[in-house]
Every structure is written in structure tokens, then in C-alpha cells.
Design a protein around this motif. Structure first.
Motif, PDB file in Angstrom:
ATOM      1  N   ILE A 400       0.848  -1.202   0.000  1.00 34.78           N
ATOM      2  CA  ILE A 400       0.000   0.000   0.000  1.00 34.78           C
ATOM      3  C   ILE A 400       0.879   1.247   0.000  1.00 34.78           C
ATOM      4  CG2 ILE A 400      -1.658   1.342   1.374  1.00 34.78           C
ATOM      5  CD1 ILE A 400      -2.907  -1.327   2.251  1.00 34.78           C
ATOM      6  N   ALA A 401       1.923   1.228   0.829  1.00 41.21           N
ATOM      7  CA  ALA A 401       2.835   2.379   0.878  1.00 41.21           C
ATOM      8  C   ALA A 401       3.457   2.617  -0.483  1.00 41.21           C
ATOM      9  CB  ALA A 401       3.925   2.125   1.936  1.00 41.21           C
ATOM     10  N   GLU A 402       3.855   1.523  -1.129  1.00 40.37           N
ATOM     11  CA  GLU A 402       4.476   1.652  -2.450  1.00 40.37           C
ATOM     12  C   GLU A 402       3.484   2.229  -3.459  1.00 40.37           C
ATOM     13  OE1 GLU A 402       5.091  -1.963  -4.561  1.00 40.37           O
ATOM     14  OE2 GLU A 402       6.713  -1.153  -5.770  1.00 40.37           O
ATOM     15  N   LYS A 403       2.264   1.720  -3.422  1.00 39.27           N
ATOM     16  CA  LYS A 403       1.246   2.142  -4.376  1.00 39.27           C
ATOM     17  C   LYS A 403       0.908   3.625  -4.212  1.00 39.27           C
ATOM     18  CE  LYS A 403      -2.557  -0.096  -6.672  1.00 39.27           C
ATOM     19  NZ  LYS A 403      -3.348  -1.302  -6.755  1.00 39.27           N
ATOM     20  N   LEU A 404       0.903   4.066  -2.958  1.00 40.83           N
ATOM     21  CA  LEU A 404       0.547   5.461  -2.685  1.00 40.83           C
ATOM     22  C   LEU A 404       1.765   6.389  -2.684  1.00 40.83           C
ATOM     23  CD1 LEU A 404      -2.024   4.882   0.211  1.00 40.83           C
ATOM     24  CD2 LEU A 404      -2.535   5.514  -2.164  1.00 40.83           C
TER      25      LEU A 404
END
Lengths: 766, 167, 87
Positions: A400-404
């Protein structure tokens, strides 16, 4: 909040005199000279040697057992089978700290009754004048088996048409029995908020499935028990265990005799990690002793330790997390099944408590299933249940961190659990140190130091363990030279005599060396639960604190008697007894102890506690740097840092030791430990083929001890034994992704899996 | 059961004699017949190092040595590391660095580390880790063990005990 | 009145409600009060005069070793959870 890195000298924390220092442990000398007597070292006059016959089949009905040839072998003194058990209490349950077990199940795991349920299930035991004769005798026992279909995969075991292990097992659903026969022993569910709404409002939702293999606790001392059952009915057991009272309770229950007839002497213990809570050998040795009239010692072979004792459950875990654009978590869902092995009791409850415990999730649902199948009964292993579920949650948090495009520490800080947050199981956190471990990670030089090569990556992950409280006891006797003998009930697996004695010493202003701590047997100390659940320094240390308070009160009364003054005129400050008005009257603890012989008898103090516990727990954050060999898929750990909230570190060296040991166990779980099964049989039952990390496989493990004191404990202790094993596999999986761009979701992340994932990625890019 | 054999050997500088069966390991003789339980049994198949002893200057797993092979050898066990004057520097450093938790692997590590320092008094961290890779510890994660060995290497060796294995 | 969080698997007994407020000075009295309103709860939680060995009671977010005898206040929150432990 204080933080101590192991690169600092950290000797004392300013607040206390003894707590926070690093004295040499009291039992150290005996352990570096070979004098310490472990369970395997127990030898008694006339002692026989026992050994156990085990099933070669994963599932079979026992038609008959013929022991006549074995009994006829010269040197054999007794042979026992399940027929030697008394059937008393077959419908009872025994409540151990790691779970609740039916007595029938416990008995049939010691010696199989009608069926064998896994390869390695014991069917008979022999005692002979030496171990070689006992081993020969095992080969002479004839067992007629009717082979039954077996099941070794958790999903297959859950199917309605799966071979059933127990004809009386039905699914328990929080106090309600479904009545349907099944391999699913229980269902656990936690729910908070409105899941549909939470996912509906999410901008990003990520869901994945994860699998982890069974791993073993891997203690270096095998299971052992020496038993002497005398003709007056009194049974004594000497054994290596995480809890003497637990062995007493189990052995008495299994043998159908009162606990008062069983005395358990806990010997020094060569590792446990959860695996030495259940008994395996004591009832066998006891029955053999009764039959032969001699003391009997059994040491389990290493192969049998692997095949027959407590691995962790293999697990299947599915996790789904939703977040808004800023990275705020809005919803989470988990569904998992743990392979309990042949009997119910895997730590599903703990997996359910831990899966989402590092963060605030306003809406969440967790479903967990405890499933029996034809493998050895699983046992607790350091933070039982936590590591597989934390792997899932932390990997998805990273995605999620990577995606955001959010920093992996920032997204964790944004959502970190803290005081007032309601957990998915409904309880609300008191003061905890989750956020503080993340802040220390962010500030750590490791986090800022660039990697310096291709195929290298860094991963960060956070973990949690609930920590237990439970009953503990300690008794202190003041010696006339001012030292104190302290008897406590917790077997010492990692320096806990020292950490308990230091808390006692702190109260009385004595140096740690003035305390002589020892571990009592079941007839010489009050009831004390097992060494486990990260509870010993917390709870037994607290019992020692209470014992010290009683000693202090009694010594103040003795000072009053010595001065012929009223008791209320005596004060105790900084280890000195003072007269309230006469400044000339002062006595050190040692001086007053020297006068005790004239003051009406000995000073004895005792303490027992059973503290409330349950929601504080301990948090860890770790960072791993890895390098992946692109040709072989082998992962090398370049650097590793573990950060943990200890509440208060009593003996920082042994706190660091717990953190480092848990880290390396986590590394082994992540990269190379695994039970290999083929046709229902374990294929790698030795330390050669089941490879725990060696010192050549790992780097130094940096540690940072965070201290957010536990508000309920007299010294703020939280307990540090377990939470360090929870995040390393996740951190390593994330590091591998950052090194070579592949996400691994199955443990262990062994070279062939890493290589296959790399090749798949390569093929997809062409 | 085979006929027992008479064996004459030297353990920690003292002449020792015992009877054994051909199938018995040296480890079994130490632990079950000589009352020397300082040498630990972890696996009995040569994979954990808990039973390490030094035989004629060479580090060995005593579970893989037949007791009969001890004839005319010079053996150092954990019981022979300390002298009446005090601990071996390795033992002292293991205590100071908190290099043991449960302690079951400690005798094996100490004997193995002594064998290393006897032949390489100033090892690098890499050399220590490589040498000790045959000794398993499940508690410590090895950090404090490796630090203690490196630290002990900086201390003047105890000549009395180092003599026992070097001749 | 104390607030009791009803485990999801028992919410069929409370008509789907996840929180119920009831009177009681001990966990035992709380369960008695719940039983009056939502019949069947006591059988799910208790065996004889004790909580079932698989069930633990949390009062104000801490496990109470006293079980049914644990005192509660009118502001208390009570959770029934699986009994727990460690390795």
C-alpha cells in the motif's frame, strides 16, 4: 521514553541502582564450566534407560501390539503401552497456559490407544539396563497396523470428505458446539466496525494469500524425563521443562493420580521456546518405573524430537487491507487456517489477536480455524501464531505504501497503534510503545545508510506479541551475612534468575550479587506458571518485588526491636535502616542481618502474584538489508536491526539477547527452516537437513531497547521474550522485493522459490 | 552385547581408564560412565557441536568417536578449561558478554573456540563465524558469542590450559 | 451500567447487537443480567460455576484471573475472548 542501543555502554539508567545494570548472571559460572545439571544430565543409582517405539505411518489403526519378544530380551526390565494407563478422568480437560486439552487426547499423544495419527506417534516404551538394549528391544515389538488414508494439507483436511482423525471431534464456535464431525476443531472470530463501509471508502485495496511451513523450536537439548515411582505411590520426575507445575498437572492427569503424588524437579533446561510446555516422556518414564521398580530416564532422539514434538502449525493466511489516498487504513479482513497437527490446540486465538494489532483499523473482521491433520501435534513457538499473520499484514502494508508513494515508516506511524485505540478483538490499548519503536527506526543510522550494491534491498516491518501475566511465587530467606536466598518458581532459560534477583535487590538497596536465586521444585515454592508468554521477568519479578517488600517490613520491625524503639520510628532509605529522630542510629541491611540471631528468629518474605494482563504487550520494529544472488536465488542478510519496547529493561544484556535470538529465529523461519513431508512422512528429521541458522549465516544483530514503562508493573516491565520473532520474515520479504522486484508470499523464501520468482518476472518483462 | 574393552587415555591432563563396549561413543562414556556431564548431547549425529572435545589438538564431536578410539589420546573437555586459579579467558568473556542464555550449547562453543584460539590467536570476525559454524545455538543469535570470542582473543591466553591441547 | 461487547459468534443471541449495557457489580452478576435479557448467554460462557476454560474475561482491557468473581464498575467495559497464552 528512553532508548538504549547495544552500541552504547548503557550501564544503569539513572532511575534505579540495580535495574538497568549488567551484572554477571548468578548461574553463569556453572554454565561455562559444565557443572550445571540439565535434564539430560540426571543420573540416579540403579537407573534404567528408556526408549520409545513410534509409528512409521501417518494414519493407521492399531490392531494389536505384541511385546513378548521385547520383554524376553536380556536386560529389558519393562515394556509399556496405552493399556498401562488408568482410564480415570477420560472425559476431563486440562487447562495449560497454551490452551485447553482433553485428557484423552493428551493420553493418546503419550501412548497411542487405538489409532496412530502421525508418523512418530508413540505406541510403546521400553526400559532396559542400557540404551542399546532398549533400542534393540524396540525392534522386537510387533505392531499390526491397518493403514488408513491420511491428510497432510490444511485445506484438504477442512473438506467434508477428508479422512477424519477423531470420530468424536466437532467444531467449537466460541462456547457453542456445532455437533458436526469435522477436522475443524474450532473457529475464532473478531469483528469491529463496518467492514463494507470501510472497504467502500478505500482508495486502495490490496489482498493476498500467504503460506508458511511448519518450523521447529529447535532447542539444542532434546526432551528428557527421569522418573522414580516408589511403592508408596509417590512419583518424582526430574525433567527439562518450561514449567514444573505444568508437568505436575499434566503427568498427574495423564496417570490419573492426585497432583500431591507427583513431585517435579525442574532441572536446568536447554532451550524451550514453547516446545517444552507439553510433556511427552514423563508419563512413559513413570509407567516404566512403576513396572520395573527402578528409576527410568528417557532422552528423546533428535530425529524423534523433529518427528514427534511441537513444530509450529503450517499456516494459510489471507489478508485484505483498504486505505484512503493518504495511507490511512480504513478496513482490514483476515481469514486463516492453522494446521494444529494430530490434536486440536494451535494458537488461532493469538493469530487473530496479532494480525491487525500494530495499527488502528476502524473496521475489521478476522476468522481463524484450528484444523487437525496427520502431523505431530503442534506446540507453541515464541509469539505463537504471530509470525505468519504479521508476515501477511506487513507485506500488504508495504504494498500500500508503495502504491501510494508513502514512506514505509511514515505509513506505519500514520496508523500506529497507541493508547486508546480499540483492537479488533475489542479491547482498548493502554500506554504502549508501538509508535516509539517506529520513531527509533526512523532516527536510526541504519535507516539512513545507503545500500551499496546491486541486488540489495532493505525491508522494514513491525510486530507485536500480547505477553502474559499469570501466577508466580517467590520466597526469600535473609542470611546473617546480609545476603538473601531467593527461591522462585520460574525455570531459567535465558538469565531470568538474574532479572528476578535484580528486582528483589532493587527494593532492598542490595547489590545483585547479594542475592542467591534458585529455582524451586513443586514441593518447595508456591504455584508458578510456565516460563513463557514473555511473562517471567514481568510476573515472577513482581512476585520477588512483593517478597522483598515483606522482607523490608520485617527487617524494619527487627530494627525497631534492636533499637528498642516503636516500629513507626524506623525508616528505610537507600538500603539503610534509620531512626526517625536519632541520627546516630543507622544500620545497613548487612549490619541488621548480623543482629538477627538476637532478634527473635529468621526473616522470611514471600510474594505471590496473579496480575491482570492482556492488552499492553510488546512491540518490535526491525530493519533487514539483504542481497539476493541472481544466479541461485540465495538470500544473504547483510545487516539487521531489532528495536523493541521493553517497558523497563532489567538486565539490558539479556534483553538484547532475547531480541537477537528472536531475530535469528525469525531469519531462519524466513529463509531456510521447513518440515519437508512426502507421503505423510517428514523427510528432514535431523539438524543436518532441518537447518537452523549457524553463526556463519547471520551478521551481528543491532538492537535498540525502547523503554515505555508498563503502567501496571512496579518497575514498568513489559516482558521481551517473544515479539522479536514476529516481524523478521516480513522485513526480509520486503527487502527481497526492494532488491530484485519480486514479492514472495510463502515461507521459507528458499533459493529455488526466489529464483523461480525472479525468472518469472524476467519472462514477463520480455 | 560385545565383550568390554579396556581403554587407557588422558582426559584434562589426568590418566583415566575405563571399560567400554565397541558400540559405545566417547560421549556416552563421558556422560554415563565417567560422570562427566559437562559435555552435552544435543543430536548424537554430529550436527550440533554440543559434544565438542579436543583430541590431540583437533576439535571433534565426541558423539561420532567410538570410545575405543580414545586409547592413548590426550583429550580436553569443558571440565578442563578452567584452572584452580581461575576461568579460561573465553569462559570469563562469555560471562561478561552474556553470551549464553539456556547454556546447553555453551560447553561446545567454549571448547570449539578454544581450539580456534589455540591455532589462530587473533581471528577475524569472519574466521570466528566460519570456525563456529559447526556449533548450533538457538537462543542467542550468535552476536554475543562472536563478540566474546573476539574479545577473549585480545586477552593473554591461559598458558596452563592451552598446553593441554597443544602437545 | 457496564458495557459488554458481545463476541460476533454470540450476536445471534442479542439480535445482532455488538454492545449491551447491563447492571452488575461482578462479572457473575453481569452474566446473570445478560441472561435475563438474552437467554442462552450463560450457557455459552460458563460451565458450572466458572467461565469455560477456553474463555477469558477482559475487564477494562485487562484479563482478569478472578473470572466470575472479578468486580466491575458502572463505567467498565467487558470483553469475552478466547483464553490466551504464550510460548
Amino acid at each position: 521514553m528512553a532508548a538504549t542501543s547495544n552500541s552504547e555502554n548503557g550501564n544503569g539508567n539513572g532511575k534505579y541502582k540495580v535495574i538497568g545494570t549488567r551484572p554477571i548472571r548468578h548461574d553463569g559460572l556453572d554454565k561455562v564450566t559444565g557443572r550445571a545439571v540439565y535434564g539430560i544430565d540426571q543420573n540416579l543409582p540403579g537407573m534404567l534407560y528408556g526408549q520409545t517405539l513410534r509409528s512409521p505411518h501417518p494414519h493407521a489403526r492399531i490392531r494389536s501390539i505384541d511385546t513378548t519378544k521385547a520383554e524376553a530380551l536380556e536386560g529389558v526390565r519393562a515394556v509399556v503401552t496405552a493399556d498401562d494407563f488408568s482410564p480415570a478422568g477420560d472425559d476431563e480437560v486440562i487447562s495449560l497456559v497454551e490452551g485447553v486439552f482433553r485428557l484423552t487426547h493428551m493420553r493418546s499423544n503419550i501412548l497411542a490407544k487405538d489409532k496412530v495419527l502421525y508418523q512418530g506417534h508413540s505406541v510403546a516404551a521400553v526400559a532396559a539396563t542400557n540404551i542399546h538394549i532398549a533400542e534393540e528391544a524396540l525392534r522386537l515389538i510387533e505392531v499390526d497396523y491397518e493403514i488408513l488414508p491420511y491428510v497432510e494439507d490444511v485445506h484438504e483436511a477442512m473438506r467434508e470428505d477428508a479422512p477424519l482423525l477423531h470420530d468424536d471431534l466437532t467444531t467449537e464456535d466460541f462456547g457453542e458446539d456445532t455437533g458436526t464431525k469435522s477436522n475443524i476443531a474450532s473457529h475464532t472470530q473478531f469483528k469491529i466496525g463496518d467492514l463494507e463501509k470501510g472497504f467502500g471508502e478505500s482508495d486502495v485495496i490490496i489482498e493476498h494469500e500467504f503460506k508458511t511451513a511448519s518450523v521447529h523450536q529447535g532447542y539444542i537439548e532434546s526432551h528428557n524425563a527421569t522418573a522414580e515411582w516408589k511403592t508408596d505411590g509417590q512419583l518424582t520426575v526430574w525433567t527439562s521443562t518450561q514449567g514444573a507445575f505444568g508437568v505436575q498437572k499434566q503427568t498427574a492427569g495423564i496417570l490419573g493420580i492426585p497432583v500431591s503424588k507427583v513431585k517435579v524437579v525442574p532441572m536446568e533446561i536447554g532451550g524451550g521456546f514453547g516446545g517444552k510446555i507439553p510433556v511427552y516422556l514423563a508419563p512413559q518414564a513413570a509407567l516404566l518405573s512403576k513396572k520395573s521398580g527402578r528409576p527410568v530416564k528417557i532422552i528423546m532422539t533428535r530425529a524423534d524430537v523433529f518427528k514427534s514434538t511441537g513444530p509450529t502449525p503450517a499456516t494459510y493466511v489471507k489478508v485484505k487491507i483498504g486505505a484512503d489516498k493518504t495511507g490511512k487504513f480504513l478496513a482490514a479482513e483476515a481469514n486463516f487456517a492453522f494446521a494444529a497437527g494430530a490434536f486440536p490446540g494451535s494458537p488461532v486465538w493469538a493469530g487473530a489477536m496479532c494480525v491487525f494489532s500494530c495499527y488502528s483499523f476502524p473496521n475489521a473482521l478476522v476468522d481463524g480455524y484450528d484444523v487437525v491433520l496427520n502431523k505431530p501435534r503442534s506446540a507453541a513457538y515464541r509469539a505463537p501464531g504471530a509470525t505468519p499473520v504479521i508476515l501477511a499484514t506487513e507485506t500488504i502494508v508495504d504494498e500500500i505504501a508503495e502504491k501510494l508513494g508513502v514512506d514505509p515508516i511514515e505509513i506505519r506511524l500514520l496508523n500506529a497503534a497507541q493508547e486508546g485505540v480499540r483492537r479488533v478483538d475489542g479491547v482498548v490499548y493502554p500506554v504502549i510503545g508501538c509508535r516509539e519503536t517506529l520513531e527509533q527506526a526512523k532516527a536510526h543510522e541504519h535507516y539512513r545508510t545507503p545500500l551499496n550494491g546491486p541486488n540489495q534491498g532493505r525491508g522494514i516491518a513491525t510486530g507485536f506479541w500480547v505477553n502474559a501475566g499469570l501466577k508466580s511465587s517467590a520466597t526469600a530467606h535473609v542470611n546473617e551475612d546480609g545476603t538473601v536466598n531467593l527461591v522462585e518458581g520460574s525455570t531459567d532459560i535465558g538469565g531470568s534468575r538474574a532479572s528476578i534477583a535484580m528486582q528483589f535487590a532493587e527494593v532492598l538497596g542490595l547489590p545483585a550479587e547479594a542475592i542467591n536465586p534458585s529455582v524451586g521444585d513443586t514441593s518447595s515454592v508456591g504455584y508458578t506458571e510456565l516460563t513463557g508468554g514473555s511473562r517471567v521477568t514481568f510476573a515472577t519479578g513482581w512476585a520477588a518485588y512483593e517478597a522483598a517488600q515483606e522482607v523490608k517490613r520485617k527487617m524494619m520491625a527487627k530494627a525497631a526491636m534492636y533499637w528498642e524503639a516503636p516500629e513507626e520510628e524506623v525508616r528505610f532509605e537507600d538500603g539503610i535502616f534509620l531512626h526517625a529522630t536519632d541520627a546516630d542510629k543507622k544500620l545497613s541491611f548487612k549490619e541488621l542481618a548480623g543482629h538477627l540471631k538476637d532478634l527473635g528468629g529468621a526473616v522470611v518474605g514471600s510474594g505471590t502474584v496473579d496480575p491482570d494482563y492482556g492488552s499492553g504487550g510488546s512491540f518490535t520494529t526491525c530493519m533487514a538489508d539483504v542481497e539476493v544472488d541472481p544466479d541461485t536465488g540465495k538470500v544473504t542478510i547483510l545487516r539487521f536491526t531489532m528495536i523493541q519496547d521493553a517497558g523497563t529493561a532489567i538486565h539490558p544484556s539479556y534483553v538484547e539477547g532475547q531480541m537477537q535470538g528472536g531475530s535469528v529465529q525469525g531469519i531462519g523461519w524466513a529463509l531456510n527452516e521447513e518440515y519437508f513431508y512426502s507421503e505423510g512422512r517428514m523427510q528432514n528429521a535431523s539438524f543436518l537437513d532441518y537447518r537452523i541458522p549457524t553463526c556463519f549465516d547471520v551478521p551481528m544483530v543491532d538492537t535498540v531497547i525502547v523503554e515505555v514503562p508498563h503502567p501496571g508493573h512496579p518497575f514498568g516491565v513489559r516482558g521481551v521474550g517473544e515479539a522479536s520473532i514476529a516481524p523478521p520474515p516480513a522485513a526480509i520479504a520486503i527487502a527481497i522485493y526492494n532488491a530484485v522486484g519480486v514479492r514472495l508470499r510463502e515461507l521459507p523464501m528458499r533459493p529455488d522459490r526466489v529464483l523461480a520468482a525472479c525468472l518469472e518476472k524476467l519472462a514477463a518483462s520480455h | 552385547m560385545g565383550k568390554k574393552l579396556y581403554i587407557n587415555t588422558t582426559i584434562n591432563g589426568e590418566a583415566v581408564e575405563f571399560l567400554c563396549e565397541p558400540r559405545q561413543s566417547l560421549l556416552e562414556i563421558f556422560r554415563d560412565h565417567l560422570g562427566m556431564t559437562g559435555t552435552k548431547e544435543g543430536c548424537n549425529d554430529g550436527n550440533c557441536g554440543a559434544c565438542n572435545v579436543i583430541i590431540d589438538g583437533v576439535l571433534m564431536n565426541s558423539c561420532l568417536i567410538f570410545a575405543v578410539e580414545a586409547q592413548d589420546r590426550k583429550i580436553v573437555t569443558i571440565e578442563g578449561l578452567a584452572s584452580p586459579q581461575g576461568l579460561h579467558p573465553l569462559q570469563q568473556k562469555f560471562l561478561e558478554h552474556a553470551s549464553l542464555q539456556c547454556g546447553i550449547c555453551t560447553p561446545g562453543f567454549l571448547v570449539a573456540a578454544k581450539a580456534l584460539l589455540d591455532q589462530n590467536p587473533d581471528p577475524t570476525e569472519h574466521e570466528v563465524r566460519h570456525w563456529l559454524a559447526g556449533n548450533l545455538c538457538r537462543c542467542t543469535g550468535y552476536d554475543k558469542i562472536v563478540r566474546a570470542v573476539l574479545d577473549a582473543a585480545n586477552v593473554a591466553p591461559n598458558t596452563e590450559t592451552s598446553l593441554q591441547s597443544s602437545n | 451500567m457496564a458495557t459488554v461487547w458481545i463476541p460476533p459468534q454470540m450476536q445471534n443471541l442479542t439480535g445482532g447487537r455488538e454492545q449491551v449495557s447491563v447492571e452488575g457489580a461482578t462479572v457473575r452478576e453481569i452474566i446473570e443480567s445478560l441472561e435475563v435479557v438474552h437467554s442462552g448467554i450463560r450457557e455459552r460462557l460458563c460451565k458450572g460455576d466458572r467461565l469455560k476454560p477456553t474463555i477469558a474475561v477482559f475487564v477494562d482491557s485487562e484479563v482478569s484471573p478472578l473470572g466470575l468473581r472479578q468486580k466491575v464498575s458502572s463505567e467498565s467495559e467487558i470483553n469475552f475472548l478466547p483464553a490466551m497464552s504464550g510460548g
